[in-house]
Each structure stands twice: as structure tokens, then as C-alpha cells.
Design a protein around this motif. Sequence first.
Motif, PDB file in Angstrom:
ATOM      1  N   TYR A  95       0.843  -1.194   0.000  1.00 23.65           N
ATOM      2  CA  TYR A  95       0.000   0.000   0.000  1.00 23.65           C
ATOM      3  C   TYR A  95       0.887   1.257   0.000  1.00 23.65           C
ATOM      4  O   TYR A  95       2.071   1.217   0.329  1.00 23.65           O
ATOM      5  N   PHE A  96       0.266   2.371  -0.310  1.00 23.62           N
ATOM      6  CA  PHE A  96       0.903   3.689  -0.200  1.00 23.62           C
ATOM      7  C   PHE A  96       1.445   3.857   1.223  1.00 23.62           C
ATOM      8  O   PHE A  96       0.733   3.628   2.198  1.00 23.62           O
ATOM      9  N   HIS A  97       2.718   4.307   1.350  1.00 23.40           N
ATOM     10  CA  HIS A  97       3.256   4.478   2.705  1.00 23.40           C
ATOM     11  C   HIS A  97       4.420   5.470   2.749  1.00 23.40           C
ATOM     12  O   HIS A  97       5.287   5.379   3.612  1.00 23.40           O
ATOM     13  N   ILE A  98       4.439   6.457   1.867  1.00 19.44           N
ATOM     14  CA  ILE A  98       5.527   7.428   1.874  1.00 19.44           C
ATOM     15  C   ILE A  98       5.315   8.466   2.974  1.00 19.44           C
ATOM     16  O   ILE A  98       4.230   8.588   3.545  1.00 19.44           O
ATOM     17  N   LYS A  99       6.361   9.227   3.279  1.00 22.66           N
ATOM     18  CA  LYS A  99       6.257  10.344   4.215  1.00 22.66           C
ATOM     19  C   LYS A  99       5.768  11.585   3.468  1.00 22.66           C
ATOM     20  O   LYS A  99       5.982  11.720   2.262  1.00 22.66           O
ATOM     21  N   SER A 100       5.133  12.502   4.193  1.00 24.33           N
ATOM     22  CA  SER A 100       4.670  13.730   3.542  1.00 24.33           C
ATOM     23  C   SER A 100       5.842  14.518   2.965  1.00 24.33           C
ATOM     24  O   SER A 100       5.713  15.155   1.909  1.00 24.33           O
ATOM     25  N   ALA A 101       7.000  14.463   3.621  1.00 27.01           N
ATOM     26  CA  ALA A 101       8.179  15.183   3.124  1.00 27.01           C
ATOM     27  C   ALA A 101       8.649  14.635   1.780  1.00 27.01           C
ATOM     28  O   ALA A 101       9.288  15.353   0.995  1.00 27.01           O
ATOM     29  N   ASP A 102       8.327  13.364   1.489  1.00 28.57           N
ATOM     30  CA  ASP A 102       8.724  12.760   0.212  1.00 28.57           C
ATOM     31  C   ASP A 102       8.018  13.417  -0.973  1.00 28.57           C
ATOM     32  O   ASP A 102       8.454  13.256  -2.120  1.00 28.57           O
ATOM     33  N   LEU A 103       6.929  14.133  -0.720  1.00 31.72           N
ATOM     34  CA  LEU A 103       6.196  14.781  -1.808  1.00 31.72           C
ATOM     35  C   LEU A 103       7.054  15.821  -2.526  1.00 31.72           C
ATOM     36  O   LEU A 103       6.813  16.131  -3.698  1.00 31.72           O
ATOM     37  N   GLU A 104       8.061  16.352  -1.834  1.00 29.88           N
ATOM     38  CA  GLU A 104       8.921  17.360  -2.457  1.00 29.88           C
ATOM     39  C   GLU A 104       9.672  16.784  -3.650  1.00 29.88           C
ATOM     40  O   GLU A 104      10.005  17.514  -4.585  1.00 29.88           O
ATOM     41  N   ARG A 105       9.928  15.494  -3.630  1.00 33.27           N
ATOM     42  CA  ARG A 105      10.601  14.849  -4.769  1.00 33.27           C
ATOM     43  C   ARG A 105       9.734  14.884  -6.024  1.00 33.27           C
ATOM     44  O   ARG A 105      10.236  14.735  -7.139  1.00 33.27           O
ATOM     45  N   TYR A 106       8.442  15.060  -5.828  1.00 33.95           N
ATOM     46  CA  TYR A 106       7.499  15.089  -6.953  1.00 33.95           C
ATOM     47  C   TYR A 106       6.977  16.502  -7.229  1.00 33.95           C
ATOM     48  O   TYR A 106       6.023  16.674  -7.969  1.00 33.95           O
ATOM     49  N   GLY A 107       7.617  17.499  -6.609  1.00 32.04           N
ATOM     50  CA  GLY A 107       7.282  18.883  -6.911  1.00 32.04           C
ATOM     51  C   GLY A 107       6.191  19.489  -6.054  1.00 32.04           C
ATOM     52  O   GLY A 107       5.621  20.525  -6.424  1.00 32.04           O
ATOM     53  N   PHE A 108       5.907  18.892  -4.881  1.00 30.29           N
ATOM     54  CA  PHE A 108       4.896  19.432  -3.973  1.00 30.29           C
ATOM     55  C   PHE A 108       5.539  19.837  -2.647  1.00 30.29           C
ATOM     56  O   PHE A 108       6.342  19.093  -2.091  1.00 30.29           O
ATOM     57  N   ARG A 109       5.149  21.000  -2.141  1.00 30.13           N
ATOM     58  CA  ARG A 109       5.636  21.459  -0.837  1.00 30.13           C
ATOM     59  C   ARG A 109       4.527  21.282   0.194  1.00 30.13           C
ATOM     60  O   ARG A 109       3.500  21.966   0.123  1.00 30.13           O
ATOM     61  N   PRO A 110       4.687  20.379   1.159  1.00 31.80           N
ATOM     62  CA  PRO A 110       3.646  20.188   2.179  1.00 31.80           C
ATOM     63  C   PRO A 110       3.432  21.461   3.005  1.00 31.80           C
ATOM     64  O   PRO A 110       4.383  22.076   3.475  1.00 31.80           O
ATOM     65  N   LEU A 111       2.179  21.842   3.148  1.00 29.07           N
ATOM     66  CA  LEU A 111       1.813  23.026   3.910  1.00 29.07           C
ATOM     67  C   LEU A 111       1.127  22.666   5.228  1.00 29.07           C
ATOM     68  O   LEU A 111       1.240  23.391   6.207  1.00 29.07           O
ATOM     69  N   LEU A 112       0.396  21.563   5.229  1.00 26.61           N
ATOM     70  CA  LEU A 112      -0.384  21.171   6.394  1.00 26.61           C
ATOM     71  C   LEU A 112      -0.389  19.652   6.492  1.00 26.61           C
ATOM     72  O   LEU A 112      -0.681  18.970   5.510  1.00 26.61           O
ATOM     73  N   VAL A 113      -0.055  19.135   7.663  1.00 29.83           N
ATOM     74  CA  VAL A 113      -0.029  17.694   7.894  1.00 29.83           C
ATOM     75  C   VAL A 113      -0.809  17.409   9.172  1.00 29.83           C
ATOM     76  O   VAL A 113      -0.434  17.872  10.245  1.00 29.83           O
ATOM     77  N   VAL A 114      -1.909  16.677   9.053  1.00 27.22           N
ATOM     78  CA  VAL A 114      -2.785  16.413  10.200  1.00 27.22           C
ATOM     79  C   VAL A 114      -3.050  14.914  10.317  1.00 27.22           C
ATOM     80  O   VAL A 114      -3.770  14.343   9.491  1.00 27.22           O
ATOM     81  N   PRO A 115      -2.492  14.240  11.326  1.00 16.94           N
ATOM     82  CA  PRO A 115      -2.812  12.823  11.544  1.00 16.94           C
ATOM     83  C   PRO A 115      -4.284  12.667  11.916  1.00 16.94           C
ATOM     84  O   PRO A 115      -4.824  13.438  12.703  1.00 16.94           O
TER      85      PRO A 115
END
Length: 309
Positions: free
Chosen positions: A272-292
Motif C-alpha cells: 500500500y501507499f506508505h511514503i512520508k509527507s516530506a517525500d512529496l517534495e521529490r514530486y514537486g509538492f511542498r507540504p503546507l499542512l499535515v494532520v494525523p
Amino acid sequence: MDDQIRVANIPVVDIDCAMNVIAPYIDGVWSDTSRQGKQLKRKRFKNLLHMTARFLLRKLSRNLSSRGSEADVRAFYETAHASVEFTGYRQASNHVTYLYRGQVLSLSGMGNYRLKSGLLTQILEQLHPRSVCEAGCGRIRHLAYFSPKFPEINFSGFDISENAISFGKYLQGLETFDPNLPERPGDVLSESEMQCIRAVNLFQASAANLSCVEDNAFDLVYTVSALEQMNAILPAVLKELHRVTRRYVVFFEPFADANGFFEKTYLWAGNYFHIKSADLERYGFRPLLVVPLPTKPSFADCLVVAEKM
């Protein structure tokens, strides 16, 4: 809101408010240190270990090699959306164990849906997008909820399943139907609400190949438990979502940020999908909000709002 990770000048969500909205779907609440809470946690943990072990055995025997591939996802959802019988959205009556902030909750599937729709409502109210697309829209439950709520937004949705899109268009052709909302018991949608639903642009496509969509076509793209099933094609999917969004993406997915060791092992073992939110930067996205979000029987979803770089 203390467990939210965010940067300045971007939306913040009131998860406590959203949790209050789902109160009608909670069958019981116990402290995780109470006798009942401990029993439910032990039962959940045993089930999680059992499911993880099954996945590991299948992984070792290479029976999971195609899980999450485009063909696998398509076959799964074509079967899931094969039926066109519809008399109104139904409230999932089964309650399962969730963990959240030192509490053990008995929450229905409908409650989980309402929690996410409530949080996305808060985000849309703050970001004011003019065009929004749901990737992996399924039977358009979210689009049928949001389009009448935000008539000023141009909504679109796509799914890999032809059956799902056919079902969505079938709904658009109905005179009305029951959205099954607790604040509107037994109520059906008005003509103006149905017009908003009929205006939603639905199309069949794979998230890994959106050649039918122009660059920067949508102000915001969101997913709800859709990337969860696409781990094998995730790089291609995120590349396409980056191309078609103009500004924001919103994900309700099982990011590693929200999961402990055993939940992450389950996600990895099941492919299943299991990357970290910080990994999104590798795909050109900057995380702004992370809410468990509350932990489900097998893993926790995480709300991530990210901006296109």
C-alpha cells in the motif's frame, strides 16, 4: 489542533470541530487505559498482526507482486462498482475500533467519511479554488456532497473504473436521490442541488496517464483513499497530478507520518501507499499542512495539503 504540522499563512483545520460533527456515528468512547479500552486495543493489535503476517507470506511467495499495478487496481474497482442498483447512499452500520488522542472509539464507516468531508469543506472554504478535481472519485459520493455545497466551484472527477463513471453519470441522470445525511433525515436533493451534481464533469482515466487533461487544468486536486491502492504506479501518478494541478493538492492517505511501526509494516507488506509527507517534495509538492487522523483497524490516514512548486 496541537498535532498539526503547518507553515505560516496557509489554511488550518479545526479537527475538534470535525470530530464533533461525527459524534452521531460514534457508538462508544473509552480511555485507552480503561479495561474496555485495553481489551479493544489488544483485539485490534492481534488482528493487525494477523493481517500483516498474511501479507508477508504472500509477499515472500511473490503473490503480491502485481498488487497496486494499474491492471490490478482497474480489475479490483471494476468488480467493486459492477452493480448499478441505487436507492440512496447508505450509512455503513458496522462499527470498528479507532484510536485517537488516548481514546478508543467505536466508529462507523460513514463517520470516517463525514470526518474527511468536514475537513475538506474547511479547506475549500479557505483556499477558494475555482476548479476542483477528485482523483479516484468512485461512485462520486464526495462530489455529490461538495458540488451543491460549493456551486461557485467547477468540479470534475475521474476514476480508472468505467463502471464507477457509468454509475456517476447514472446518478446525474436521476430526478433526485437521498444523500443520507443525518442533518437531513429522509430528505432528497432539490432541483438546484441536482443541477450542481449534473454539472460535475466525469471522465474515465488512469491517474498515471491523464493525457486527456491539459496542464494546470485545476486549481486543486484531491484524493480520498485513492493513492492507498496505487503504490506500484505512485511515481507516475504523482507526476500527473503535479502536471494537471495549478496550485494545490489535498491528500487523505496513509502517510507514514501518522503511522507507527506495526502500521507501517502492514502498509509495506501489503504494498500500500506508505511514503512520508516530506517525500512529496521529490514530486514537486511542498507540504503546507499535515494532520494525523484517527487510527483505523489497520493504519491511520493523514490529511496533507501541499502546494505545487
